[in-house]
Motif scaffolding. Sequence first.
Motif, PDB file in Angstrom:
ATOM      1  N   LEU A 144       0.626  -1.171  -0.100  1.00 21.60           N
ATOM      2  CA  LEU A 144      -0.018  -0.137   0.129  1.00 21.60           C
ATOM      3  C   LEU A 144       0.797   1.390  -0.007  1.00 21.60           C
ATOM      4  O   LEU A 144       0.582   2.168  -0.712  1.00 21.60           O
ATOM      5  N   GLN A 145       1.998   1.151   0.513  1.00 19.89           N
ATOM      6  CA  GLN A 145       3.079   2.255   0.704  1.00 19.89           C
ATOM      7  C   GLN A 145       3.945   2.259  -0.546  1.00 19.89           C
ATOM      8  O   GLN A 145       4.836   3.250  -0.670  1.00 19.89           O
ATOM      9  N   LYS A 146       3.687   1.220  -1.377  1.00 16.83           N
ATOM     10  CA  LYS A 146       4.462   1.246  -2.838  1.00 16.83           C
ATOM     11  C   LYS A 146       6.004   1.266  -2.513  1.00 16.83           C
ATOM     12  O   LYS A 146       6.885   1.757  -3.128  1.00 16.83           O
ATOM     13  N   LYS A 147       6.164   0.047  -1.251  1.00 23.62           N
ATOM     14  CA  LYS A 147       7.641   0.221  -0.918  1.00 23.62           C
ATOM     15  C   LYS A 147       8.191  -1.067  -1.633  1.00 23.62           C
ATOM     16  O   LYS A 147       7.360  -1.979  -1.744  1.00 23.62           O
ATOM     17  N   PRO A 148       9.446  -1.296  -1.980  1.00 21.50           N
ATOM     18  CA  PRO A 148       9.642  -2.576  -2.415  1.00 21.50           C
ATOM     19  C   PRO A 148       9.686  -3.717  -1.686  1.00 21.50           C
ATOM     20  O   PRO A 148      10.144  -3.756  -0.436  1.00 21.50           O
ATOM     21  N   VAL A 149       9.576  -4.948  -2.351  1.00 23.48           N
ATOM     22  CA  VAL A 149       9.492  -6.317  -1.506  1.00 23.48           C
ATOM     23  C   VAL A 149      10.607  -7.188  -2.271  1.00 23.48           C
ATOM     24  O   VAL A 149      10.588  -7.257  -3.511  1.00 23.48           O
ATOM     25  N   THR A 150      11.765  -7.791  -1.406  1.00 24.66           N
ATOM     26  CA  THR A 150      12.573  -8.572  -2.146  1.00 24.66           C
ATOM     27  C   THR A 150      11.944  -9.764  -2.894  1.00 24.66           C
ATOM     28  O   THR A 150      10.694 -10.248  -2.440  1.00 24.66           O
ATOM     29  N   GLU A 151      12.636 -10.437  -3.760  1.00 25.24           N
ATOM     30  CA  GLU A 151      11.965 -11.669  -4.313  1.00 25.24           C
ATOM     31  C   GLU A 151      11.757 -12.814  -3.322  1.00 25.24           C
ATOM     32  O   GLU A 151      10.771 -13.369  -3.491  1.00 25.24           O
ATOM     33  N   SER A 152      12.893 -13.096  -2.379  1.00 22.50           N
ATOM     34  CA  SER A 152      12.812 -14.116  -1.377  1.00 22.50           C
ATOM     35  C   SER A 152      11.345 -13.840  -0.525  1.00 22.50           C
ATOM     36  O   SER A 152      10.809 -14.669   0.015  1.00 22.50           O
ATOM     37  N   THR A 153      11.128 -12.344  -0.223  1.00 21.54           N
ATOM     38  CA  THR A 153      10.089 -12.066   0.580  1.00 21.54           C
ATOM     39  C   THR A 153       8.814 -12.403  -0.149  1.00 21.54           C
ATOM     40  O   THR A 153       7.807 -13.077   0.278  1.00 21.54           O
ATOM     41  N   GLN A 154       8.863 -12.374  -1.374  1.00 21.73           N
ATOM     42  CA  GLN A 154       7.583 -12.257  -2.328  1.00 21.73           C
ATOM     43  C   GLN A 154       7.269 -13.783  -2.341  1.00 21.73           C
ATOM     44  O   GLN A 154       6.155 -14.085  -2.350  1.00 21.73           O
TER      45      GLN A 154
END
Length: 181
Positions: A144-154
């Motif tokens: 919602l804050q348009k912050k990046p998420v790592t591939e491993s987190t995804q």
Amino acid sequence: MLIAEKLRKSNIAEYLLYMWQVEDLLRAFGLDFDKLKADYLSRFSGLADDECQRMEEWYRQLIDMMHREGVTERGHLQICKNVLINLSDLHHQLSTSDKYTYYQSAYMKVLPIVVTLRQKNGNREENELETCFNFLYGNLLLRLQKKPVTESTQQAVEQVTTFLAMLSDYYQKDQVEPLEF
């Protein structure tokens, strides 16, 4: 409120995450119904009058419950806690029964993620499902804050989502006709 009713009947995990989001929404408006109505509920002017009234009453009741239960700044309403308790009970039954090996396999895939999350956040008191929900909710807030998420987190989000979707399916089935363990 209409969304909450539909989610509660169709996907209990999404319902719980939605309710946590509603709690935070109400906190963002300072639990002030007049502000909420003017700045948020007014966006739903296309609803029928009776639906608007039901929605307004639902939000009023939630605000009142948050005050009575002392969760004005943090924490969750008892109705949300009860859902988590019910899901935890079902999870325990599914994970210990010989009849649900597919569920147990999905749980074993998610367990390393849960252990890692607990190590990172230091909260070993919460149960595994609470850890999963907190993780997904935190991810939702980041998106919602348009912050990046790592591939491993995804990837972890996808695994946890799949696991909770399976638990939700079993929950819905159990509501219709009690599962045998």
